[in-house]
Design a protein around this motif. Sequence first.
Motif, PDB file in Angstrom:
ATOM      1  N   ASN A  52       0.811  -1.223   0.000  1.00  0.00           N
ATOM      2  CA  ASN A  52       0.000   0.000   0.000  1.00  0.00           C
ATOM      3  C   ASN A  52       0.841   1.267   0.000  1.00  0.00           C
ATOM      4  O   ASN A  52       0.482   2.252  -0.631  1.00  0.00           O
ATOM      5  CB  ASN A  52      -0.927   0.032   1.219  1.00  0.00           C
ATOM      6  N   ASN A  53       1.935   1.280   0.755  1.00  0.00           N
ATOM      7  CA  ASN A  53       2.781   2.470   0.908  1.00  0.00           C
ATOM      8  C   ASN A  53       4.238   2.057   0.910  1.00  0.00           C
ATOM      9  O   ASN A  53       4.582   0.988   1.411  1.00  0.00           O
ATOM     10  CB  ASN A  53       2.512   3.180   2.246  1.00  0.00           C
ATOM     11  N   VAL A  54       5.083   2.920   0.368  1.00  0.00           N
ATOM     12  CA  VAL A  54       6.539   2.746   0.447  1.00  0.00           C
ATOM     13  C   VAL A  54       7.070   3.925   1.238  1.00  0.00           C
ATOM     14  O   VAL A  54       6.690   5.066   0.983  1.00  0.00           O
ATOM     15  CB  VAL A  54       7.188   2.703  -0.954  1.00  0.00           C
ATOM     16  N   TRP A  55       7.935   3.650   2.217  1.00  0.00           N
ATOM     17  CA  TRP A  55       8.513   4.718   3.011  1.00  0.00           C
ATOM     18  C   TRP A  55      10.006   4.530   3.159  1.00  0.00           C
ATOM     19  O   TRP A  55      10.545   3.473   2.845  1.00  0.00           O
ATOM     20  CB  TRP A  55       7.822   4.878   4.359  1.00  0.00           C
ATOM     21  N   LEU A  56      10.654   5.597   3.605  1.00  0.00           N
ATOM     22  CA  LEU A  56      12.109   5.587   3.737  1.00  0.00           C
ATOM     23  C   LEU A  56      12.542   6.745   4.611  1.00  0.00           C
ATOM     24  O   LEU A  56      11.751   7.643   4.909  1.00  0.00           O
ATOM     25  CB  LEU A  56      12.764   5.722   2.353  1.00  0.00           C
ATOM     26  N   ASP A  57      13.776   6.711   5.024  1.00  0.00           N
ATOM     27  CA  ASP A  57      14.416   7.828   5.719  1.00  0.00           C
ATOM     28  C   ASP A  57      15.505   8.364   4.804  1.00  0.00           C
ATOM     29  O   ASP A  57      16.158   7.594   4.095  1.00  0.00           O
ATOM     30  CB  ASP A  57      15.071   7.372   7.037  1.00  0.00           C
ATOM     31  N   VAL A  58      15.696   9.660   4.831  1.00  0.00           N
ATOM     32  CA  VAL A  58      16.767  10.278   4.048  1.00  0.00           C
ATOM     33  C   VAL A  58      17.345  11.415   4.890  1.00  0.00           C
ATOM     34  O   VAL A  58      16.614  12.104   5.597  1.00  0.00           O
ATOM     35  CB  VAL A  58      16.250  10.770   2.668  1.00  0.00           C
ATOM     36  N   ARG A  59      18.648  11.561   4.815  1.00  0.00           N
ATOM     37  CA  ARG A  59      19.303  12.650   5.544  1.00  0.00           C
ATOM     38  C   ARG A  59      18.841  13.996   4.999  1.00  0.00           C
ATOM     39  O   ARG A  59      18.760  14.184   3.780  1.00  0.00           O
ATOM     40  CB  ARG A  59      20.824  12.556   5.397  1.00  0.00           C
ATOM     41  N   GLU A  60      18.591  14.942   5.899  1.00  0.00           N
ATOM     42  CA  GLU A  60      18.173  16.283   5.480  1.00  0.00           C
ATOM     43  C   GLU A  60      19.204  16.944   4.582  1.00  0.00           C
ATOM     44  O   GLU A  60      18.858  17.759   3.728  1.00  0.00           O
ATOM     45  CB  GLU A  60      17.924  17.169   6.701  1.00  0.00           C
ATOM     46  N   SER A  61      20.468  16.588   4.763  1.00  0.00           N
ATOM     47  CA  SER A  61      21.539  17.197   3.976  1.00  0.00           C
ATOM     48  C   SER A  61      21.680  16.573   2.584  1.00  0.00           C
ATOM     49  O   SER A  61      22.410  17.092   1.754  1.00  0.00           O
ATOM     50  CB  SER A  61      22.873  17.067   4.729  1.00  0.00           C
ATOM     51  N   ASN A  62      20.974  15.497   2.320  1.00  0.00           N
ATOM     52  CA  ASN A  62      21.089  14.796   1.040  1.00  0.00           C
ATOM     53  C   ASN A  62      20.055  15.350   0.053  1.00  0.00           C
ATOM     54  O   ASN A  62      19.056  14.718  -0.266  1.00  0.00           O
ATOM     55  CB  ASN A  62      20.931  13.288   1.239  1.00  0.00           C
ATOM     56  N   HIS A  63      20.322  16.551  -0.433  1.00  0.00           N
ATOM     57  CA  HIS A  63      19.379  17.246  -1.305  1.00  0.00           C
ATOM     58  C   HIS A  63      19.146  16.510  -2.621  1.00  0.00           C
ATOM     59  O   HIS A  63      18.035  16.546  -3.157  1.00  0.00           O
ATOM     60  CB  HIS A  63      19.858  18.677  -1.562  1.00  0.00           C
ATOM     61  N   LYS A  64      20.161  15.853  -3.132  1.00  0.00           N
ATOM     62  CA  LYS A  64      20.018  15.097  -4.382  1.00  0.00           C
ATOM     63  C   LYS A  64      18.999  13.970  -4.205  1.00  0.00           C
ATOM     64  O   LYS A  64      18.103  13.791  -5.032  1.00  0.00           O
ATOM     65  CB  LYS A  64      21.388  14.547  -4.793  1.00  0.00           C
ATOM     66  N   ALA A  65      19.117  13.233  -3.098  1.00  0.00           N
ATOM     67  CA  ALA A  65      18.176  12.139  -2.832  1.00  0.00           C
ATOM     68  C   ALA A  65      16.773  12.678  -2.564  1.00  0.00           C
ATOM     69  O   ALA A  65      15.783  12.122  -3.052  1.00  0.00           O
ATOM     70  CB  ALA A  65      18.660  11.302  -1.645  1.00  0.00           C
ATOM     71  N   ILE A  66      16.683  13.765  -1.812  1.00  0.00           N
ATOM     72  CA  ILE A  66      15.376  14.352  -1.521  1.00  0.00           C
ATOM     73  C   ILE A  66      14.683  14.750  -2.825  1.00  0.00           C
ATOM     74  O   ILE A  66      13.493  14.468  -3.020  1.00  0.00           O
ATOM     75  CB  ILE A  66      15.512  15.543  -0.558  1.00  0.00           C
TER      76      ILE A  66
END
Length: 142
Positions: A118-132
């Motif tokens: 139903n949903n996909v989630w993840l964590d990403v570093r705030e400093s990782n603007h490319k990934a965001i």
Amino acid sequence: MDKSAAQKFVGSCRIRPVDSHHIGELIRIADETNLSPWTAQGYLDEMKNDDAIMLRLVSDENRTLGFIVGRTVLGGEIETRLDAEIYNIAIATRYQGNGFGQVLFDAFTEICRERGVNNVWLDVRESNHKAIGFYERNGFTG
């Protein structure tokens, strides 16, 4: 790599499951791209999990260009729906910017659809603007 060469290269790549003998390649790419470190044992343990989704993007020469690791998990307040979490996704630095991350992400989400996620989630570093930016282009919100 110019745009047309990259498009041809993307078209010649394949998605393959991760096997134990690929773990060294995953660790090398993870180190090169500054991912949160996983040990070889961590990857091996994840491979034993039936809910794991571990894929690698390979060239015609069977060279690992990148990988994605995640798994399906029970979600919701009473754990009645199936969700998925992406733990790591990385493309070797020399191949970044050519759409390979999207190819891996699409393969991961296709498996999720097949499993009824139903949903996909993840964590990403705030400093990782490319990934965001990548995740935002794929419909994720903060």
